[in-house]
Design a protein around this motif. Sequence first.
Motif, PDB file in Angstrom:
ATOM      1  N   TRP A 110       0.863  -1.537  -0.054  1.00  0.00           N
ATOM      2  CA  TRP A 110      -0.095  -0.424   0.096  1.00  0.00           C
ATOM      3  C   TRP A 110       1.526   0.889  -0.422  1.00  0.00           C
ATOM      4  CZ3 TRP A 110      -0.498   4.106   3.023  1.00  0.00           C
ATOM      5  CH2 TRP A 110      -1.168   5.447   2.706  1.00  0.00           C
ATOM      6  N   ALA A 111       0.271   2.068  -0.719  1.00  0.00           N
ATOM      7  CA  ALA A 111       1.679   4.166  -0.926  1.00  0.00           C
ATOM      8  C   ALA A 111       0.108   4.874  -1.517  1.00  0.00           C
ATOM      9  CB  ALA A 111       2.648   3.387  -1.579  1.00  0.00           C
ATOM     10  N   ASP A 112       0.606   5.826  -0.983  1.00  0.00           N
ATOM     11  CA  ASP A 112      -0.003   6.828  -1.369  1.00  0.00           C
ATOM     12  C   ASP A 112       1.068   8.440  -0.507  1.00  0.00           C
ATOM     13  OD1 ASP A 112      -2.027   8.756  -2.146  1.00  0.00           O
ATOM     14  OD2 ASP A 112      -3.769   7.239  -1.388  1.00  0.00           O
ATOM     15  N   TRP A 113       0.607   9.376  -1.303  1.00  0.00           N
ATOM     16  CA  TRP A 113       0.712  10.717  -0.252  1.00  0.00           C
ATOM     17  C   TRP A 113      -0.144  11.154   0.186  1.00  0.00           C
ATOM     18  CZ3 TRP A 113       5.535  12.793  -1.559  1.00  0.00           C
ATOM     19  CH2 TRP A 113       5.448  14.308  -1.075  1.00  0.00           C
ATOM     20  N   VAL A 114       0.762  11.586   1.414  1.00  0.00           N
ATOM     21  CA  VAL A 114       0.217  12.086   2.882  1.00  0.00           C
ATOM     22  C   VAL A 114       0.831  12.682   3.580  1.00  0.00           C
ATOM     23  CG1 VAL A 114      -1.658  11.291   4.714  1.00  0.00           C
ATOM     24  CG2 VAL A 114      -0.802   9.499   3.125  1.00  0.00           C
ATOM     25  N   ASP A 115      -0.428  13.726   3.463  1.00  0.00           N
ATOM     26  CA  ASP A 115       0.528  14.958   4.635  1.00  0.00           C
ATOM     27  C   ASP A 115       2.169  14.845   4.197  1.00  0.00           C
ATOM     28  OD1 ASP A 115      -2.020  14.960   6.016  1.00  0.00           O
ATOM     29  OD2 ASP A 115      -0.753  13.434   7.887  1.00  0.00           O
ATOM     30  N   ASN A 116       1.329  15.571   3.092  1.00  0.00           N
ATOM     31  CA  ASN A 116       3.593  15.915   2.009  1.00  0.00           C
ATOM     32  C   ASN A 116       4.581  15.293   2.060  1.00  0.00           C
ATOM     33  OD1 ASN A 116       2.082  18.612   1.583  1.00  0.00           O
ATOM     34  ND2 ASN A 116       2.338  19.491   3.058  1.00  0.00           N
ATOM     35  N   ALA A 117       4.323  13.796   2.749  1.00  0.00           N
ATOM     36  CA  ALA A 117       4.940  12.519   2.060  1.00  0.00           C
ATOM     37  C   ALA A 117       4.734  11.800   1.120  1.00  0.00           C
ATOM     38  CB  ALA A 117       5.625  12.354   4.022  1.00  0.00           C
ATOM     39  N   LEU A 118       5.031  10.678   1.420  1.00  0.00           N
ATOM     40  CA  LEU A 118       5.414   9.346   0.762  1.00  0.00           C
ATOM     41  C   LEU A 118       5.473   8.065   1.790  1.00  0.00           C
ATOM     42  CD1 LEU A 118       4.613   8.253  -1.825  1.00  0.00           C
ATOM     43  CD2 LEU A 118       6.878   7.549  -2.609  1.00  0.00           C
ATOM     44  N   VAL A 119       3.834   7.727   1.636  1.00  0.00           N
ATOM     45  CA  VAL A 119       3.407   6.392   3.151  1.00  0.00           C
ATOM     46  C   VAL A 119       3.381   5.455   2.879  1.00  0.00           C
ATOM     47  CG1 VAL A 119       2.098   6.843   5.062  1.00  0.00           C
ATOM     48  CG2 VAL A 119       2.839   8.744   4.873  1.00  0.00           C
ATOM     49  N   PHE A 120       4.172   4.291   3.109  1.00  0.00           N
ATOM     50  CA  PHE A 120       4.268   3.048   1.838  1.00  0.00           C
ATOM     51  C   PHE A 120       4.129   2.142   3.574  1.00  0.00           C
ATOM     52  CE2 PHE A 120       8.282   4.535   2.484  1.00  0.00           C
ATOM     53  CZ  PHE A 120       8.718   3.129   2.512  1.00  0.00           C
ATOM     54  N   ALA A 121       3.206   1.017   3.641  1.00  0.00           N
ATOM     55  CA  ALA A 121       3.322  -0.282   4.254  1.00  0.00           C
ATOM     56  C   ALA A 121       4.091  -1.640   3.593  1.00  0.00           C
ATOM     57  CB  ALA A 121       1.928  -0.877   3.996  1.00  0.00           C
ATOM     58  N   GLU A 122       4.993  -2.104   4.118  1.00  0.00           N
ATOM     59  CA  GLU A 122       5.769  -3.299   3.914  1.00  0.00           C
ATOM     60  C   GLU A 122       6.569  -4.140   4.872  1.00  0.00           C
ATOM     61  OE1 GLU A 122      10.629  -3.608   2.003  1.00  0.00           O
ATOM     62  OE2 GLU A 122       9.503  -1.837   2.160  1.00  0.00           O
ATOM     63  N   ASP A 123       6.254  -5.910   4.868  1.00  0.00           N
ATOM     64  CA  ASP A 123       6.422  -6.314   5.462  1.00  0.00           C
ATOM     65  C   ASP A 123       5.533  -6.062   7.222  1.00  0.00           C
ATOM     66  OD1 ASP A 123       7.387  -7.517   3.825  1.00  0.00           O
ATOM     67  OD2 ASP A 123       9.648  -6.744   4.276  1.00  0.00           O
ATOM     68  N   GLY A 124       4.559  -5.097   7.154  1.00  0.00           N
ATOM     69  CA  GLY A 124       3.488  -5.491   7.957  1.00  0.00           C
ATOM     70  C   GLY A 124       4.013  -3.935   8.937  1.00  0.00           C
ATOM     71  N   CYS A 125       4.543  -2.666   8.090  1.00  0.00           N
ATOM     72  CA  CYS A 125       5.490  -1.811   8.520  1.00  0.00           C
ATOM     73  C   CYS A 125       4.388  -0.714   7.898  1.00  0.00           C
ATOM     74  CB  CYS A 125       6.605  -1.687   9.032  1.00  0.00           C
ATOM     75  SG  CYS A 125       7.428  -2.832  10.218  1.00  0.00           S
ATOM     76  N   LEU A 126       4.473   0.651   8.625  1.00  0.00           N
ATOM     77  CA  LEU A 126       4.163   1.587   8.140  1.00  0.00           C
ATOM     78  C   LEU A 126       5.690   2.966   7.805  1.00  0.00           C
ATOM     79  CD1 LEU A 126       1.433   2.613   6.492  1.00  0.00           C
ATOM     80  CD2 LEU A 126       1.356   3.874   8.550  1.00  0.00           C
ATOM     81  N   TYR A 127       5.777   2.926   6.850  1.00  0.00           N
ATOM     82  CA  TYR A 127       7.067   3.806   6.490  1.00  0.00           C
ATOM     83  C   TYR A 127       6.672   5.524   6.069  1.00  0.00           C
ATOM     84  CZ  TYR A 127       9.624  -0.436   7.124  1.00  0.00           C
ATOM     85  OH  TYR A 127      10.527  -1.777   7.655  1.00  0.00           O
ATOM     86  N   LYS A 128       7.904   6.137   6.022  1.00  0.00           N
ATOM     87  CA  LYS A 128       7.349   8.043   5.747  1.00  0.00           C
ATOM     88  C   LYS A 128       8.157   7.923   4.931  1.00  0.00           C
ATOM     89  CE  LYS A 128       7.627  11.523   8.460  1.00  0.00           C
ATOM     90  NZ  LYS A 128       6.634  13.106   9.349  1.00  0.00           N
ATOM     91  N   LEU A 129       8.557   8.948   3.945  1.00  0.00           N
ATOM     92  CA  LEU A 129      10.414   9.396   3.142  1.00  0.00           C
ATOM     93  C   LEU A 129       9.266  10.985   2.604  1.00  0.00           C
ATOM     94  CD1 LEU A 129      10.183   9.015   0.181  1.00  0.00           C
ATOM     95  CD2 LEU A 129      10.700   6.786   0.158  1.00  0.00           C
ATOM     96  N   THR A 130      10.157  11.454   2.391  1.00  0.00           N
ATOM     97  CA  THR A 130       9.600  12.896   1.671  1.00  0.00           C
ATOM     98  C   THR A 130      10.631  12.992   0.504  1.00  0.00           C
ATOM     99  OG1 THR A 130      12.104  14.049   3.232  1.00  0.00           O
ATOM    100  CG2 THR A 130       9.531  13.974   3.958  1.00  0.00           C
ATOM    101  N   ILE A 131      10.265  13.945  -0.095  1.00  0.00           N
ATOM    102  CA  ILE A 131      10.547  14.249  -1.431  1.00  0.00           C
ATOM    103  C   ILE A 131      11.791  15.634  -1.184  1.00  0.00           C
ATOM    104  CG2 ILE A 131      10.645  14.943  -3.902  1.00  0.00           C
ATOM    105  CD1 ILE A 131       7.918  12.848  -3.960  1.00  0.00           C
ATOM    106  N   GLU A 132      12.801  15.092  -1.199  1.00  0.00           N
ATOM    107  CA  GLU A 132      13.824  16.264  -1.191  1.00  0.00           C
ATOM    108  C   GLU A 132      14.142  17.860  -2.375  1.00  0.00           C
ATOM    109  OE1 GLU A 132      14.551  16.676   1.521  1.00  0.00           O
ATOM    110  OE2 GLU A 132      14.020  15.015   2.311  1.00  0.00           O
ATOM    111  N   SER A 133      14.660  16.853  -3.812  1.00  0.00           N
ATOM    112  CA  SER A 133      14.180  17.182  -5.091  1.00  0.00           C
ATOM    113  C   SER A 133      14.130  16.128  -6.005  1.00  0.00           C
ATOM    114  CB  SER A 133      15.924  17.863  -4.867  1.00  0.00           C
ATOM    115  OG  SER A 133      16.775  16.967  -5.334  1.00  0.00           O
ATOM    116  N   PHE A 134      14.263  16.986  -7.606  1.00  0.00           N
ATOM    117  CA  PHE A 134      13.689  15.884  -8.545  1.00  0.00           C
ATOM    118  C   PHE A 134      14.424  14.771  -8.720  1.00  0.00           C
ATOM    119  CE2 PHE A 134      17.826  18.729  -9.745  1.00  0.00           C
ATOM    120  CZ  PHE A 134      18.677  17.515 -10.779  1.00  0.00           C
ATOM    121  N   ASN A 135      15.734  14.974  -7.585  1.00  0.00           N
ATOM    122  CA  ASN A 135      16.436  13.495  -7.743  1.00  0.00           C
ATOM    123  C   ASN A 135      16.223  12.419  -6.237  1.00  0.00           C
ATOM    124  OD1 ASN A 135      18.279  14.928  -7.235  1.00  0.00           O
ATOM    125  ND2 ASN A 135      20.139  14.442  -9.487  1.00  0.00           N
ATOM    126  N   ASP A 136      16.387  13.189  -5.630  1.00  0.00           N
ATOM    127  CA  ASP A 136      16.743  12.851  -4.231  1.00  0.00           C
ATOM    128  C   ASP A 136      15.371  12.763  -3.289  1.00  0.00           C
ATOM    129  OD1 ASP A 136      18.969  12.706  -3.451  1.00  0.00           O
ATOM    130  OD2 ASP A 136      18.932  14.758  -2.151  1.00  0.00           O
TER     131      ASP A 136
END
Length: 275
Positions: free
Chosen positions: A227-253
């Motif tokens: 599962w993954a979606d754009w939530v509260d200005n971050a990319l939130v995703f589910a993997e192996d029973g855990c929930l994570y988020k990451l942010t987009i820093e730049s056009f390639n980062d």
Amino acid sequence: MNTKQFPARLHLLIAKNNDNGIVIRRGPSKQVCILAWDRSRNTFTVSQWLKGRIYERRSDISPSGKYWIYFAMNGKWQSEAKGSWTAIARAPWLKAIELLPKGDCWQGGGLFLDDQTYWLNGCHESLLTTKEIARNKSYQPKNQYGGECLNVYFNRLQRDGWNLTTDWKQGQWHLPTIFDKKLLHGWKIKKICHAQVDSPPGKGCYWDEHELHNQNGEILTKPKWEWADWVDNALVFAEDGCLYKLTIESFNDLSEAQLLHDFNSYKFENRQAPY
């Protein structure tokens, strides 16, 4: 006998107009736990468990996060709920304020049209009703995607900003249906939705994987993101029973993924709704 243990399977419903969300956690296969996600504080609170199946792709949450609709099955076909039913409940609880027995696993579930009205997927009986919300009997989704999970799920995705990029035809098994959503700095996420009878171990007949694309043509494949979606200005995703988020820093980062919560250790417990 196959005794392999799989991670908990996660699916999320995100309220559009407040900081609430619902986590639908499945595992073992015949047990489902519903948790409230307070996104403002990043806290996760167990509400109730069901010994049975909740069809997460036929579920939805109201824009305010006050109610949710779900389709469930426990196989008790002689019960008042007829073994499978659609319910509307006060989020994040399972206890129905409107209960609609189904008796089979065709159709079921639905979508919220606003905070007070919902569309019901298919014909049901009525066992319990409420004046808090109302069914819109004249509404039909713009697109039709068969009689099971996809009719609710694909319409929900498009309502929530995902663009359908492939053609879909009735009976389209084994050919993935692809959606995408534009993010920041030229990034795009693709949701690859599978429907198949011989799905990989640990997957149901409906399962998703994802890809990230940037404007340089780089593709990051994420086959374990269920599962993954754009939530509260971050990319939130589910993997192996855990929930994570990451942010987009730049056009390639992208930032490093941050663990929000590990859902693997939860065990069944009987809990009552506060209403």
